[in-house]
Design an enzyme around this catalytic site. Structure first.
Site, mmCIF file in Angstrom:
data_model
loop_
_atom_site.group_PDB
_atom_site.id
_atom_site.type_symbol
_atom_site.label_atom_id
_atom_site.label_comp_id
_atom_site.label_asym_id
_atom_site.label_seq_id
_atom_site.Cartn_x
_atom_site.Cartn_y
_atom_site.Cartn_z
ATOM 1 N N THR A 179 0.959 -1.212 0.069
ATOM 2 C CA THR A 179 0.156 0.023 -0.113
ATOM 3 C C THR A 179 0.920 1.407 -0.017
ATOM 4 O O THR A 179 1.984 0.961 0.503
ATOM 5 C CB THR A 179 -0.748 0.066 1.364
ATOM 6 N N ARG A 207 -13.507 -7.752 -2.132
ATOM 7 C CA ARG A 207 -13.186 -7.374 -0.894
ATOM 8 C C ARG A 207 -12.702 -5.939 -1.105
ATOM 9 O O ARG A 207 -11.927 -5.484 -1.589
ATOM 10 C CB ARG A 207 -12.270 -8.283 -0.319
ATOM 11 N N THR A 230 -0.959 1.227 6.761
ATOM 12 C CA THR A 230 -0.840 0.113 5.816
ATOM 13 C C THR A 230 -0.755 -1.097 6.677
ATOM 14 O O THR A 230 -0.089 -1.032 7.913
ATOM 15 C CB THR A 230 0.381 0.071 4.974
ATOM 16 N N GLY A 233 -5.600 -5.057 6.485
ATOM 17 C CA GLY A 233 -6.933 -4.015 6.552
ATOM 18 C C GLY A 233 -8.071 -4.705 7.396
ATOM 19 O O GLY A 233 -8.638 -3.711 8.098
HETATM 20 N N1 ASP Z 1 -4.184 -2.246 4.234
HETATM 21 C C1 ASP Z 1 -4.240 -2.589 2.950
HETATM 22 C C2 ASP Z 1 -5.363 -3.724 2.664
HETATM 23 O O1 ASP Z 1 -5.806 -4.416 3.858
HETATM 24 C C3 ASP Z 1 -2.927 -3.757 2.546
HETATM 25 C C4 ASP Z 1 -1.701 -3.246 2.684
HETATM 26 O O2 ASP Z 1 -1.640 -2.253 3.477
HETATM 27 O O3 ASP Z 1 -0.801 -3.919 2.460
HETATM 28 O O4 ASP Z 1 -5.968 -3.737 1.720
#
Ligand code: ASP
Length: 312
Positions: A179, A207, A230, A233
């Protein structure tokens, strides 16, 4: 002179030196520094934080190394579905997109939504139709393709597993979240936050993660701070992370550091929510806080600080 600050991230998780060749490590450093510079350049000319965070995130979205825009991970259907959110702290205006497939820079679509749609969050086909209406560039699926992410998906595509970006191997415990995000304070005293992601490898199609939700993966408020997250999630959604940091400052009088640490190093840890966040406050302080092994990150301030890091 009023202070200005920008901080960025390119994902958190288990980032071990053994997982990166020196060349790849250097490429990540360059990618992070380029993004910092893109945002900082706007701030030093007296520009607005909302523009600086977009410039930094566009730079990361266009870089195939990071899981956002070009180089996004694959869903369980073998497609890319991207989420993003943009927010400014002066009037609490925000724009978000969820599950878009062919928008080159989802963060720029967030800006269009914020300014021209009368809505905050658009998803899927409706978001893409709005992008076309606004004259934005749509690109074919293969623009977003990267061999690395395709191979990650191949390892687990027939399972129920869904993984955070750059997991070293499907069966192991090493993982890295992907992210990208930026937060900034400008000379006018405004904070802003931008976050963009491809989400998690082999996630169920449809999702949505935390990154597109105001107050969870992304938040900005001139009374307190700007935050971009990040991590896994689902845990961030359950913990209402970004707004919680702001609330601890607004209602409990905590400073930025204590508020970030309370949420990331205490509350998230208690529910095994792995990841991190970046934040700035209206004094120009910044935090790069994570409970994982590492986080791709950087910060640059009008006080002359310029840092880029990966490992703990
Ligand atoms: N937070 C993001 C998600 O769950 C993924 C990430 O930060 O790597 O989609």
């Amino acid at each position: 002179m009023s202070k200005f600050t920008i901080a960025i991230h390119g994902g958190a998780g288990t980032i071990l030196k053994s997982m990166l060749t020196p060349e790849l490590e250097l490429s990540y450093h360059i990618g992070l520094q380029d993004a910092l510079n893109a945002g900082y350049h706007i701030l030093e000319k007296g520009g607005f934080s909302i523009d600086a965070v977009q410039a930094a995130v566009v730079s990361l979205e266009n870089n195939i190394l990071f899981n956002a825009g070009k180089g996004s991970v694959f869903t369980n259907k073998g497609i890319h579905e991207m989420d993003a959110c943009l927010m400014e702290g002066k009037n609490l205006e925000a724009g978000s997109v969820a599950g878009v497939r062919s928008v080159k820079n989802p963060i720029l679509l967030c800006s269009e939504i914020m300014q021209h749609s009368g809505h905050v969050l658009l998803s899927g086909q409706g978001a893409q139709d709005f992008a076309v209406l606004r004259g934005m560039e749509l690109l074919p699926e293969d623009y977003f393709y990267s061999e690395f992410r395709y191979n990650q998906w191949q390892e687990i595509k027939d399972s129920e597993l869904y993984l955070l970006d750059h997991k070293e191997n499907a069966g192991g415990s090493d993982k890295k979240f992907g992210t990208v995000g930026a937060v900034a304070l400008d000379v006018h005293g405004n904070v802003a936050a931008a976050t963009s992601t491809g989400g998690m490898t082999n996630k169920r199609y449809g999702r949505l993660g935390d990154s597109c939700i105001v107050g969870i993966g992304n938040y900005a408020n001139n009374k307190t701070c700007a935050v971009s997250c990040t991590g896994h999630g689902e845990f961030f959604i359950r913990s209402v992370v970004a707004y919680d940091v702001s609330c601890l400052m607004e209602y409990k009088g905590m400073n930025l550091k204590d508020a970030c640490e309370k949420v990331v190093l205490d509350k998230l840890v208690k529910i095994e929510g792995e990841g991190g966040l970046i934040a700035v406050d209206t004094l120009g302080s910044y935090e790069l806080c994570f409970n994982s092994e590492g986080m791709y990150r950087g910060a640059k301030t009008s006080d002359g600080i310029n840092v880029v890091g990966i490992y703990k």
